[in-house]
Design a protein around this motif. Structure first.
Motif, PDB file in Angstrom:
ATOM      1  N   LEU A 318     -41.322 109.976  75.117  1.00 12.43           N
ATOM      2  CA  LEU A 318     -41.092 109.057  74.019  1.00 12.43           C
ATOM      3  C   LEU A 318     -42.258 108.089  73.863  1.00 12.43           C
ATOM      4  CD1 LEU A 318     -37.282 108.275  74.410  1.00 12.43           C
ATOM      5  CD2 LEU A 318     -38.380 109.537  72.560  1.00 12.43           C
ATOM      6  N   ARG A 319     -42.816 107.599  74.999  1.00 10.98           N
ATOM      7  CA  ARG A 319     -43.941 106.683  74.919  1.00 10.98           C
ATOM      8  C   ARG A 319     -45.155 107.369  74.311  1.00 10.98           C
ATOM      9  NH1 ARG A 319     -41.762 105.153  79.961  1.00 10.98           N
ATOM     10  NH2 ARG A 319     -43.222 106.549  81.057  1.00 10.98           N
ATOM     11  N   GLU A 320     -45.397 108.598  74.725  1.00 12.24           N
ATOM     12  CA  GLU A 320     -46.529 109.334  74.162  1.00 12.24           C
ATOM     13  C   GLU A 320     -46.342 109.579  72.661  1.00 12.24           C
ATOM     14  OE1 GLU A 320     -46.890 112.882  76.389  1.00 12.24           O
ATOM     15  OE2 GLU A 320     -47.678 111.897  78.203  1.00 12.24           O
ATOM     16  N   GLN A 321     -45.129 109.901  72.282  1.00  9.35           N
ATOM     17  CA  GLN A 321     -44.874 110.150  70.870  1.00  9.35           C
ATOM     18  C   GLN A 321     -44.996 108.870  70.045  1.00  9.35           C
ATOM     19  OE1 GLN A 321     -44.542 113.051  69.402  1.00  9.35           O
ATOM     20  NE2 GLN A 321     -44.740 114.114  71.379  1.00  9.35           N
ATOM     21  N   ALA A 322     -44.590 107.697  70.641  1.00  5.70           N
ATOM     22  CA  ALA A 322     -44.708 106.424  69.927  1.00  5.70           C
ATOM     23  C   ALA A 322     -46.167 106.070  69.709  1.00  5.70           C
ATOM     24  CB  ALA A 322     -43.994 105.323  70.707  1.00  5.70           C
ATOM     25  N   GLN A 323     -47.003 106.292  70.764  1.00  5.88           N
ATOM     26  CA  GLN A 323     -48.426 106.039  70.624  1.00  5.88           C
ATOM     27  C   GLN A 323     -49.042 106.958  69.563  1.00  5.88           C
ATOM     28  OE1 GLN A 323     -50.515 106.365  74.313  1.00  5.88           O
ATOM     29  NE2 GLN A 323     -52.520 105.799  73.436  1.00  5.88           N
TER      30      GLN A 323
END
Length: 452
Positions: A318-323
């Protein structure tokens, strides 16, 4: 019968009366009889009647079979054929000829039936109806079977007994028919056609048909040697199994059928799987299925363990996708601003080009040209009207100069007789005639007093 007087000479008969009395005596003395012999002098004129002689080694007799009787016969006489007749004894009055009136005929003896069997067999074989490549394979599983046989014979009992033992789940439809006699062949062929119609209409989902009967003599089995039955089996869209008679009996139906069974019981075994064999097959399939399921489960377990090791924590994803989403948002904003700048520049260029090509000046020039054309049009129309008025006045003067009215106004008149004809000569009228005078104003009715 003519009555003979008790006294005096007997009456004298004409030839016709004599033949008529003889015919009455013969027909009243003989009932229907059977006669056997050999055909000779066979004739079939366009009327449809048959005429022939029936003879043996010592005598012969004339025979007649009329169209209403012979049109349903399966046997057509031929010279030299041995036949058996059911007939009435009579006499042909016109020639005084003794004759037999035939009601029914058939081959004489089993030899004739065998000859007929061989002729039909050779005919159908020449057409290729016995060829293996023409015949259809039976379905892998027969769930609905149509049985064409006698409802009271041993054949249906044997078939049902075997089916109940081997495959009780099979649906069996009995199409009852006569299996011997004159009507049997027609009923069998009609039942085959009826089963095919039911199948085509979806009324009964037949998978196959069984045509069968128990054993008997050649005469008893003859219905299954008829051409109409053979043609019906060949024309059937459903596979047909034939089981006629005992194992040694071979019929035409057996030869053209898609499959032949030696007996009705053998046909039932051929068409039905043994439920014990099916149970053993199901058990083998069950063991095979269980083994394959264990293999699939083991392989799925190994795949699951491998995937668990490769599985990443969803929070990290999720963090990678948000970035990644933030990066895409910035790129989108930059692209939008660049596109807006480009579109504004293009819009300014189009505005300049539009101002340089404004239509106001051209509209004013065209309006001035239209005003000039309107003035020229008005002047031209006025000039044409003046010319037309001048020409009209000139033509009016010319018309007045040649008009008879102008002449009348100078004191002249026009005379017409009673028929309306103009009077130009005094010789054309007589004393007492009535004339009409046309003046410049009005008319006069005049009577001629004299001419000069």
């Amino acid at each position: 019968m003519l009555q003979h007087p008790t006294s005096g000479n007997p009456p004298t008969l004409t030839v016709g009366q004599l033949n008529r009395e003889a015919r009455r005596l013969l027909e009243s003395h003989f009932d229907y009889i059977w006669v056997e012999g050999e055909v000779s002098n066979f004739a079939a004129p366009s009327s449809g009647h048959w005429y022939f002689s029936l003879k043996d080694s010592g005598a012969q007799v004339r025979c007649a079979m009329f169209r209403n009787r012979n049109q349903h016969m399966r046997v057509t006489p031929a010279n030299g054929m041995a036949i058996r007749l059911r007939c009435r004894v009579s006499l042909y009055e016109g020639r005084g000829e003794f004759q037999l009136i035939v009601e029914h005929l058939e081959h004489a003896g089993a030899g004739a039936l065998q000859a007929a069997f061989e002729r039909l067999r050779d005919k159908l074989q020449a057409e290729g109806l016995f060829a293996p490549e023409r015949k259809r394979a039976l379905p892998a599983e027969v769930r609905t079977l149509g049985v064409i046989t006698s409802p009271t014979g041993a054949a249906i009992h044997d078939v049902l007994t075997v089916l109940q033992r081997r495959c009780p789940a099979m649906r069996v439809f009995l199409l009852p028919v006569a299996v011997q006699g004159e009507a049997a062949a027609g009923e069998i062929s009609a039942a085959i056609a009826r089963a095919n119609r039911w199948q085509a209409a979806g009324d009964v989902p037949f998978d196959a048909l069984l045509v069968t009967r128990g054993g008997g003599s050649l005469e008893d089995l003859w219905a299954f040697n008829e051409e109409v039955v053979a043609r019906a089996i060949v024309a059937s869209a459903l596979p047909v199994v034939s089981a006629v008679g005992h194992e040694v009996d071979i019929s035409i139906a057996d030869m053209v059928a898609d499959q032949r069974a030696a007996t009705p019981s053998a046909a039932a075994e051929l068409l039905s799987p043994d439920q014990r064999e099916r149970a053993a097959l199901l058990l083998r399939l069950e063991h095979t299925l269980a083994g394959r399921m264990r293999q699939r489960l083991e392989r799925a377990g190994r795949d699951l363990h491998y995937l668990r090791q490769r599985l990443r924590h969803p929070g990290q994803l999720l963090r990678e996708q948000a970035q990644r989403l933030d990066e895409l948002e910035q790129r989108l904003l930059r692209a939008q601003r660049a596109q807006l700048r480009e579109q504004r520049g293009a819009l300014a260029l189009l505005e300049n080009r539009l101002r340089s090509r404004a239509p106001d000046t051209r509209v004013r020039a065209l309006q001035a040209a239209v005003g000039q054309l309107e003035q020229r049009l008005q002047r031209g129309m006025q000039q044409q009207l003046r010319g037309a008025n001048s020409q009209l006045a000139h033509l009016s003067q010319l018309l007045d100069s040649v008009s008879p009215l102008a002449t009348l106004s100078r004191g002249y008149s026009i005379l017409r007789d009673a028929q309306g004809a103009v009077v130009r000569d005094a010789a054309d009228v007589a004393c007492g005639d009535t004339l009409e005078a046309r003046l410049a104003r009005g008319e006069l009715r005049l009577q001629v007093l004299g001419t000069q």
